[in-house]
Design an enzyme around this catalytic site. Structure first.
Site, mmCIF file in Angstrom:
data_model
loop_
_atom_site.group_PDB
_atom_site.id
_atom_site.type_symbol
_atom_site.label_atom_id
_atom_site.label_comp_id
_atom_site.label_asym_id
_atom_site.label_seq_id
_atom_site.Cartn_x
_atom_site.Cartn_y
_atom_site.Cartn_z
ATOM 1 N N GLU A 1 0.877 -1.163 0.000
ATOM 2 C CA GLU A 1 0.000 0.000 0.000
ATOM 3 C C GLU A 1 0.918 1.218 0.000
ATOM 4 O OE1 GLU A 1 -2.772 0.156 3.276
ATOM 5 O OE2 GLU A 1 -3.502 2.124 2.625
ATOM 6 N N ARG B 1 4.657 -12.825 9.745
ATOM 7 C CA ARG B 1 5.341 -11.578 9.434
ATOM 8 C C ARG B 1 6.621 -11.486 10.255
ATOM 9 N NH1 ARG B 1 1.671 -7.779 8.981
ATOM 10 N NH2 ARG B 1 2.985 -5.985 9.369
ATOM 11 N N LYS C 1 4.120 0.796 9.297
ATOM 12 C CA LYS C 1 4.284 2.089 8.642
ATOM 13 C C LYS C 1 3.609 3.205 9.438
ATOM 14 C CE LYS C 1 3.014 0.104 4.817
ATOM 15 N NZ LYS C 1 2.456 -0.114 3.482
HETATM 16 P P1 ATP Z 1 2.388 -2.078 7.827
HETATM 17 O O1 ATP Z 1 1.559 -2.552 8.968
HETATM 18 O O2 ATP Z 1 3.808 -1.881 8.160
HETATM 19 O O3 ATP Z 1 1.785 -0.902 7.104
HETATM 20 P P2 ATP Z 1 1.263 -3.670 5.820
HETATM 21 O O4 ATP Z 1 1.101 -5.135 5.835
HETATM 22 O O5 ATP Z 1 0.043 -2.844 5.985
HETATM 23 O O6 ATP Z 1 2.387 -3.299 6.833
HETATM 24 P P3 ATP Z 1 1.561 -3.393 3.024
HETATM 25 O O7 ATP Z 1 2.157 -2.296 2.254
HETATM 26 O O8 ATP Z 1 0.098 -3.580 2.962
HETATM 27 O O9 ATP Z 1 1.995 -3.194 4.522
HETATM 28 O O10 ATP Z 1 2.321 -4.757 2.748
HETATM 29 C C1 ATP Z 1 2.827 -5.205 1.514
HETATM 30 C C2 ATP Z 1 3.193 -6.649 1.665
HETATM 31 O O11 ATP Z 1 4.246 -6.781 2.610
HETATM 32 C C3 ATP Z 1 2.031 -7.464 2.194
HETATM 33 O O12 ATP Z 1 1.951 -8.657 1.440
HETATM 34 C C4 ATP Z 1 2.385 -7.731 3.617
HETATM 35 O O13 ATP Z 1 1.872 -8.959 4.036
HETATM 36 C C5 ATP Z 1 3.919 -7.718 3.600
HETATM 37 N N1 ATP Z 1 4.454 -7.316 4.894
HETATM 38 C C6 ATP Z 1 4.232 -6.175 5.571
HETATM 39 N N2 ATP Z 1 4.855 -6.174 6.758
HETATM 40 C C7 ATP Z 1 5.523 -7.347 6.843
HETATM 41 C C8 ATP Z 1 6.355 -7.964 7.835
HETATM 42 N N3 ATP Z 1 6.629 -7.356 8.984
HETATM 43 N N4 ATP Z 1 6.865 -9.190 7.568
HETATM 44 C C9 ATP Z 1 6.586 -9.803 6.403
HETATM 45 N N5 ATP Z 1 5.807 -9.295 5.447
HETATM 46 C C10 ATP Z 1 5.266 -8.083 5.644
HETATM 47 MG MG MG Z 2 -1.557 -2.399 4.906
#
Ligand code: ATP
Ligand code: MG
Length: 557
Positions: free
Chosen positions: A38, A262, A272
Site C-alpha cells: 500500500e 510476518r 508504517k
Molecule cells: P504495515 O503494517 O507496516 O503498514 P502492511 O502489511 O500494511 O504493513 P503493506 O504495504 O500492505 O503493509 O504490505 C505489503 C506486503 O508486505 C504485504 O503482502 C504484507 O503482508 C507484507 N508485509 C508487511 N509487513 C511485513 C512484515 N513485517 N513481515 C513480512 N511481510 C510483511
Molecule cells: Mg496495509
C-alpha cells in the site's frame, strides 16, 4: 559435502512444497506471484521478507512477479511513496514483470459488485457504522440481520449506482456482501465491500467517491492478474474463506491465498503507521534516517542488498509468529562488509604522539586495503614524526592484561613501526596532552622483521596529513526489546542516546571517498558516506560495530 548439508539444501519451505506439488500436478504452466504494497509509507525490513519470498519463489520456479500498488485508500496514499517503493525493490535486486495499481481495476471491481448484486449476493445497507458493528454479534453469539438485508435486487442496483454518482455523503450507505450473519468466522458476517469517501485519489483524482474495501479488492485484483500463489501474512488467515467466496461467486480465475508469519524484530517497531509517527513528530530526521528499519534508512546507513537478502534467507519462512533478534541482521551486514569493505585508519579520540628519534620529514607506507580479499590492492599512507593514536590505546597505569601502549611498553603501529612510550606530557590540570615516544627503525612492517615481539597493534594517522570527518555513531532506536507490546505509547521507549556525533581524524585516502563505497575503519566498525556530506565536509554513518557490543554494554549499566 556431508549428507546433512545435502539434506539441508534439499529441504523446502512450505510454500516451495506447495508450488512444487501444483507444478507437478500440472495445475499451472508457470507461477505468478505479486508483491502488493500500500503506498502509504516507505518499505521496511519486514517488507523485504515478503519481497524476497515472492520474487524468490517466482525466480526459483521460472515464474514471474507483479508489483501491485494496493491503492484503495485515497486518504493515506501518495505518489512519493510509489516512487520510493520502486526504488527500494530495485535496490534489493528484484525486477517486476508488470507494474499494476488496484485503482486500475476500479471499473472492473465495480462491475463485479453489480454482478453480485444481481445474483442477490450483495446489498446496500443504510445502517450507521455503529449499528453495523452492533449487529455483527460476537465470536460466541451470532449476528443479527440488518433491516436492509432483504432489499430487492433492483433497489440495491439503483442505490449502488446512486452511491457511485455521488448522491450520498460519506458513511451514509455501504455495500455489503450477503454471506452469513451467523457464520462462526466473523469475517463472513456480511462484510462491507464498498464505502463512500469523497476524497481525492492520487491516481484516479475525483472520478470515484466509492472505494472498495481490502477484502473486495485484493483477491479480485489477484484474479484479474491470474496470480497463482497470493502470499500474505498470518493475520489474513480468517479472511481466506471470504477470499475464496468472492472468487467462487464471481466465477473468476481461482487465485489462492497462502499465509506466512510476518517479521517482527527486537528493538524495532515494524508498522508504517508507527514509523510515520516517528517521522512526523521529529523523533527521526525522515523515513531514511539511518536509525529507521526502513529499506531507505538501512541503505543510507550502509547496509547492502546482499546482507538484507541473506537475512531474509536465514530467518526463513515460518507459519508461526516470532520475534527475530536484530543482532542477526547486524551479523549479516558484518559478514558481507567484512568481505567487501576497504580498510582505513581513522582516529576518533586523538592523543598526540611525537616520535623523538624520527629524523625524516615523512615517508609513504604501503597498507593493504582488504586482507580478506585475495586480490587486495595497497594504498600509500603517509607516516611522519607527529601522529594521533586513540586516547584509549594508552594507559599511564595499566592493569595487568593491558597490552597496548603504556610507559615503557611497546606496541606496533599498524603497517608501520614498533614504538615505545618514553615520556608522558600533561597540562596543568593533569590531562595527558602528548606522549614522547621512540620508534624502532628496524621494525618496519613488511621488511626483514626484527625479532622483537609485541602483543598489540594499534591504528594511527599522521597529524599533518590527516583530514577531519564527522562520524555519526548509531545505537538502537528503542531501549526495550518489543516497544510495541509495552504499556503506554511506544514512543516512551525511545533510546535517548541513539545518535552520537563525533569529529574524527582520517588518513588522507578518504578524501577521495565516493558514495556506494563501504569502509571498515580499523577496530571501529563499518562506515558509509552520508548524503549530507559535501566536498569540504565528510560525514560517515556507522553501519555497525565490528562485534556485537550490545549485550556487553547492557551488562555495564
Ligand atoms: P504495515 O503494517 O507496516 O503498514 P502492511 O502489511 O500494511 O504493513 P503493506 O504495504 O500492505 O503493509 O504490505 C505489503 C506486503 O508486505 C504485504 O503482502 C504484507 O503482508 C507484507 N508485509 C508487511 N509487513 C511485513 C512484515 N513485517 N513481515 C513480512 N511481510 C510483511
Ligand atoms: Mg496495509
Amino acid at each position: 559435502m556431508t549428507d546433512i548439508k545435502k539434506e539441508e539444501e534439499k529441504s523446502l519451505n512450505f510454500l516451495e512444497e506447495i508450488v512444487e506439488e501444483d507444478l507437478a500436478a500440472g495445475k499451472y504452466k508457470s507461477i505468478l506471484t505479486r508483491f502488493p504494497p500500500e503506498p502509504n509509507g516507505y518499505l521496511h525490513i519486514g517488507h523485504s521478507k515478503s519481497i524476497v519470498l515472492n520474487f524468490g519463489l517466482a525466480q526459483k520456479y521460472g515464474g514471474k512477479t507483479n508489483l501491485r500498488f494496493d491503492d484503495t485508500n485515497p486518504v493515506t496514499e501518495d505518489t512519493e511513496y510509489v516512487e520510493g517503493i520502486k526504488e527500494d525493490i530495485r535496490w534489493l535486486g528484484f525486477e517486476w514483470a508488470n507494474e499494476f495499481y488496484a485503482s486500475d481495476y476500479f471499473e472492473q471491481l465495480y462491475t463485479f459488485a453489480e454482478d453480485l448484486i444481481r445474483k442477490g449476493l450483495a446489498y446496500v445497507d443504510d445502517s450507521s457504522a455503529e449499528e453495523i458493528a452492533r449487529m455483527k454479534g460476537t465470536p460466541t453469539e451470532p449476528g443479527t440481520d440488518s433491516p436492509y438485508r432483504s432489499r430487492n435486487m433492483e433497489e440495491n442496483l439503483q442505490l449502488f449506482r446512486d452511491m457511485r454518482a455521488g448522491k450520498y455523503r460519506d458513511g451514509e450507505k455501504v455495500l455489503r456482501a450477503r454471506v452469513d450473519m451467523s457464520a462462526p468466522n466473523m469475517q463472513l458476517r456480511d462484510p462491507i465491500m464498498y464505502r463512500i469517501k469523497h476524497a481525492h485519489h492520487h491516481r484516479t483524482g475525483d472520478s470515484w467517491c466509492i472505494y472498495p474495501m481490502y477484502d473486495f479488492a485484493h483477491g479480485q485484483s489477484d484474479s484479474i492478474e491470474h496470480i497463482t500463489h497470493s502470499v500474505c501474512t498470518l493475520e489474513f488467515v480468517p479472511h481466506r474463506p471470504l477470499y475464496d467466496w468472492f472468487i467462487e461467486k464471481l466465477a473468476i480465475f481461482p487465485s489462492h491465498q497462502y499465509e506466512f508469519a510476518r517479521l517482527n524484530m527486537t528493538y524495532t517497531v515494524m508498522s508504517k503507521r508507527k514509523l510515520l509517527q516517528l517521522v512526523n513528530e521529529g523523533y527521526v530526521t525522515g523515513w531514511d534516517d539511518p536509525r529507521m528499519p526502513t529499506i531507505s534508512g538501512l541503505r543510507r546507513r550502509g547496509y547492502t542488498p546482499e546482507s538484507i537478502r541473506m537475512f531474509a534467507d536465514k530467518i526463513g519462512v515460518a507459519k508461526r509468529e516470532n520475534l527475530i533478534d536484530v543482532s542477526l541482521l547486524e551479523f549479516c551486514v558484518r559478514e558481507h562488509l567484512n568481505k567487501i569493505a576497504a580498510r582505513r585508519m581513522v582516529v576518533f579520540d586523538p592523543l598526540k604522539i611525537v616520535l623523538t628519534n624520527y629524523g625524516r620529514e615523512e615517508e609513504m607506507l604501503p597498507v593493504e586495503d582488504n586482507p580478506e580479499d585475495p586480490a587486495t590492492t595497497h594504498r600509500q599512507v603517509p607516516f611522519s614524526r607527529e601522529l594521533y593514536i586513540e586516547r584509549e590505546d594508552f594507559m599511564e597505569n595499566p592493569p595487568k592484561k593491558f597490552f597496548r601502549l603504556s610507559p615503557g611498553q611497546k606496541v606496533r603501529l599498524k603497517s608501520a613501526y614498533i614504538i615505545q612510550c618514553e615520556e608522558v606530557v600533561k597540562d596543568e590540570t593533569g590531562k595527558i596532552t602528548e606522549l614522547k615516544c621512540s620508534y624502532l627503525p628496524e621494525s618496519k612492517s613488511g621488511g626483514t622483521e626484527s625479532n622483537i615481539k609485541v602483543q598489540a597493534t594499534i591504528h594511527w594517522v599522521s597529524i599533518v596529513h590527516a583530514i577531519t570527518a564527522e562520524v555519526r555513531l548509531y545505537d538502537r532506536l528503542f531501549r526495550v526489546e518489543d516497544p510495541a507490546s509495552e504499556d503506554g505509547d511506544f514512543k516512551e521507549y525511545i533510546n535517548p542516546d541513539s545518535l552520537n556525533v563525533a569529529v574524527a581524524y582520517a588518513e588522507p585516502a578518504l578524501r577521495k571517498v565516493k558514495f556506494n563505497e563501504h569502509y571498515q575503519f580499523l577496530r571501529k566498525g563499518y562506515f558509509y558516506l552520508d548524503k549530507d556530506s559535501s566536498e569540504d565536509r565528510l560525514i560517515f554513518n556507522r553501519t555497525s560495530t565490528l562485534r556485537d557490543n550490545w549485550v556487553k554494554e547492557q551488562k555495564k549499566q
